[in-house]
Design a protein around this motif. Structure first.
Motif, PDB file in Angstrom:
ATOM      1  N   LYS A   1       0.846  -1.213   0.000  1.00  0.00           N
ATOM      2  CA  LYS A   1       0.000   0.000   0.000  1.00  0.00           C
ATOM      3  C   LYS A   1       0.875   1.256   0.000  1.00  0.00           C
ATOM      4  O   LYS A   1       0.861   2.068   0.938  1.00  0.00           O
ATOM      5  CB  LYS A   1      -0.947  -0.011   1.199  1.00  0.00           C
ATOM      6  CG  LYS A   1      -2.195   0.857   1.016  1.00  0.00           C
ATOM      7  CD  LYS A   1      -3.084   0.328  -0.081  1.00  0.00           C
ATOM      8  CE  LYS A   1      -4.348   1.142  -0.248  1.00  0.00           C
ATOM      9  NZ  LYS A   1      -5.210   0.670  -1.358  1.00  0.00           N
TER      10      LYS A   1
ATOM     11  N   SER B   1       2.865   4.730  -1.868  1.00  0.00           N
ATOM     12  CA  SER B   1       2.553   5.915  -2.668  1.00  0.00           C
ATOM     13  C   SER B   1       3.824   6.760  -2.795  1.00  0.00           C
ATOM     14  O   SER B   1       4.836   6.494  -2.135  1.00  0.00           O
ATOM     15  CB  SER B   1       1.428   6.734  -2.024  1.00  0.00           C
ATOM     16  OG  SER B   1       1.788   7.123  -0.708  1.00  0.00           O
TER      17      SER B   1
ATOM     18  N   VAL C   1       6.206   7.047  -4.976  1.00  0.00           N
ATOM     19  CA  VAL C   1       7.408   6.244  -5.230  1.00  0.00           C
ATOM     20  C   VAL C   1       8.387   7.039  -6.095  1.00  0.00           C
ATOM     21  O   VAL C   1       8.016   7.574  -7.144  1.00  0.00           O
ATOM     22  CB  VAL C   1       7.033   4.922  -5.933  1.00  0.00           C
ATOM     23  CG1 VAL C   1       8.296   4.141  -6.297  1.00  0.00           C
ATOM     24  CG2 VAL C   1       6.131   4.089  -5.033  1.00  0.00           C
TER      25      VAL C   1
ATOM     26  N   VAL D   1       4.207   0.801 -11.137  1.00  0.00           N
ATOM     27  CA  VAL D   1       4.074   0.526  -9.705  1.00  0.00           C
ATOM     28  C   VAL D   1       2.696  -0.056  -9.432  1.00  0.00           C
ATOM     29  O   VAL D   1       1.683   0.489  -9.877  1.00  0.00           O
ATOM     30  CB  VAL D   1       4.265   1.806  -8.864  1.00  0.00           C
ATOM     31  CG1 VAL D   1       4.028   1.517  -7.387  1.00  0.00           C
ATOM     32  CG2 VAL D   1       5.663   2.380  -9.082  1.00  0.00           C
TER      33      VAL D   1
ATOM     34  N   ALA E   1       0.631  -0.169  -6.476  1.00  0.00           N
ATOM     35  CA  ALA E   1       0.650   0.478  -5.168  1.00  0.00           C
ATOM     36  C   ALA E   1       0.080  -0.418  -4.073  1.00  0.00           C
ATOM     37  O   ALA E   1       0.565  -0.414  -2.939  1.00  0.00           O
ATOM     38  CB  ALA E   1      -0.119   1.793  -5.232  1.00  0.00           C
ATOM     39  N   ASP E   2      -0.961  -1.182  -4.381  1.00  0.00           N
ATOM     40  CA  ASP E   2      -1.582  -2.025  -3.361  1.00  0.00           C
ATOM     41  C   ASP E   2      -0.617  -3.088  -2.850  1.00  0.00           C
ATOM     42  O   ASP E   2      -0.536  -3.343  -1.645  1.00  0.00           O
ATOM     43  CB  ASP E   2      -2.835  -2.697  -3.915  1.00  0.00           C
ATOM     44  CG  ASP E   2      -4.016  -1.752  -4.019  1.00  0.00           C
ATOM     45  OD1 ASP E   2      -3.995  -0.705  -3.335  1.00  0.00           O
ATOM     46  OD2 ASP E   2      -4.947  -2.039  -4.782  1.00  0.00           O
TER      47      ASP E   2
ATOM     48  N   GLY F   1       2.747  -3.178  -3.469  1.00  0.00           N
ATOM     49  CA  GLY F   1       4.104  -2.714  -3.257  1.00  0.00           C
ATOM     50  C   GLY F   1       5.113  -3.352  -4.183  1.00  0.00           C
ATOM     51  O   GLY F   1       6.168  -3.816  -3.729  1.00  0.00           O
TER      52      GLY F   1
ATOM     53  N   TYR G   1       9.657   5.918  -0.750  1.00  0.00           N
ATOM     54  CA  TYR G   1       8.206   5.873  -0.879  1.00  0.00           C
ATOM     55  C   TYR G   1       7.563   6.035   0.499  1.00  0.00           C
ATOM     56  O   TYR G   1       8.248   5.990   1.539  1.00  0.00           O
ATOM     57  CB  TYR G   1       7.749   4.547  -1.504  1.00  0.00           C
ATOM     58  CG  TYR G   1       8.171   3.305  -0.735  1.00  0.00           C
ATOM     59  CD1 TYR G   1       7.334   2.728   0.219  1.00  0.00           C
ATOM     60  CD2 TYR G   1       9.409   2.703  -0.962  1.00  0.00           C
ATOM     61  CE1 TYR G   1       7.715   1.597   0.925  1.00  0.00           C
ATOM     62  CE2 TYR G   1       9.805   1.572  -0.271  1.00  0.00           C
ATOM     63  CZ  TYR G   1       8.957   1.015   0.677  1.00  0.00           C
ATOM     64  OH  TYR G   1       9.341  -0.098   1.381  1.00  0.00           O
TER      65      TYR G   1
ATOM     66  N   HIS H   1       4.137   4.545   2.904  1.00  0.00           N
ATOM     67  CA  HIS H   1       3.244   3.381   2.974  1.00  0.00           C
ATOM     68  C   HIS H   1       2.177   3.604   4.040  1.00  0.00           C
ATOM     69  O   HIS H   1       2.351   4.409   4.966  1.00  0.00           O
ATOM     70  CB  HIS H   1       4.040   2.107   3.283  1.00  0.00           C
ATOM     71  CG  HIS H   1       4.726   2.115   4.618  1.00  0.00           C
ATOM     72  ND1 HIS H   1       4.094   1.775   5.794  1.00  0.00           N
ATOM     73  CD2 HIS H   1       6.009   2.444   4.956  1.00  0.00           C
ATOM     74  CE1 HIS H   1       4.937   1.876   6.799  1.00  0.00           C
ATOM     75  NE2 HIS H   1       6.108   2.289   6.323  1.00  0.00           N
TER      76      HIS H   1
END
Length: 253
Positions: free
Chosen positions: A116, A118, A120, A140, A142-143, A145, A163, A165
């Motif tokens: 999770k 963001s 990045v 990416v 995002a969910d 990683g 990043y 998280h």
């Protein structure tokens, strides 16, 4: 009079104090099945005078009790019980300089330490002034990683990632000793007007999780077996015993 049993109910668990008494109890949630089993170890003697070799003596030399449960709620606490784990809460935060594997090529997929994610940002290892990698060179998820590289031309590896998280729950595997717990079943007998019934098991050692279906077409469950041990902190009495007891309302004639 006849008395039948069709049960539903709740299963509670508690750790034990130094005197063997249960501490605060926790509901295990939806337990779709639970059953206990009793077994004895016997020494048998067959007579040698009748020509039948019939059993003339059966001596009980050991006793064993078990319980099997199917847990439907895959909560953090239940996972700790099932996988001998320890739980922790990971606060939301930021990571800088997480180093990726060497020799990455186009098409390679790598996973980050957390999920999770963001914001990045990837940089390479160019001396003095590392190069910020264009976001066009990777995708990416995002969910989960993960990063999938589309182009690494001209980049000096290893690549490094920064990043943020989200807050996460974490359960590690085989980091806690075998649990020794108190179990209490609080049920109703649907066959006898919802009469209450209680089963207490004073000292229980759970086995690790038998299986957890990760890919399935139905709700996953956790099948847990446990040994009900003799509890020497309890008195030898007809009322309580040293393994456990069953309480139910006396039926009205």
């Amino acid at each position: 009079m006849t008395q039948y049993f069709l049960g539903q109910g709740k299963m509670f668990i508690a750790s034990r104090d130094s005197a063997g008494n249960p501490k605060a109890q926790r509901w295990l949630g939806d337990v779709s099945a639970a059953k206990i089993g009793l077994k004895t170890d016997n020494v048998k003697h067959k007579e040698s005078y009748s020509g039948q070799r019939a059993t003339a003596k059966n001596i009980v030399v050991g006793k064993e009790a078990t319980i099997d449960m199917t847990l439907m709620e895959i909560s953090q606490d239940n996972l700790c019980l099932a996988i001998y784990g320890k739980s922790s809460s990971i606060a939301s935060g930021s990571v800088t300089g997480e180093v990726l594997p060497l020799a990455l090529v186009a098409g390679d997929r790598v996973s980050l330490k957390y999920i999770k994610v963001s914001t990045v940002v990837i940089t390479d290892s160019t001396p003095v002034t590392p190069l910020v990698v264009s976001a066009l060179k990777y995708d990416v998820d995002a969910d989960f990683g993960t990063i999938t590289f589309k182009d690494v031309t001209g980049l000096v590896q290893p690549l490094k990632v920064a990043y943020t998280h989200a807050a996460l729950d974490n359960v590690s595997v085989f980091t806690a000793p075998q649990p020794e717990v108190f179990l209490r079943y609080e049920g109703i007998n649907l066959a006898e007007g919802n009469a209450p019934i209680v089963l207490e098991m004073y000292k229980v050692n759970t086995d690790p999780l038998k299986d957890l279906a990760l890919i399935t077409d139905k709700l996953a469950d956790m099948n847990i077996s446990a040994s009900i041990l003799i509890d020497n902190t309890k008195p030898v009495s007809d009322e309580f015993g040293q393994f456990g007891r069953i309480l139910q309302v006396t039926p009205i004639p």
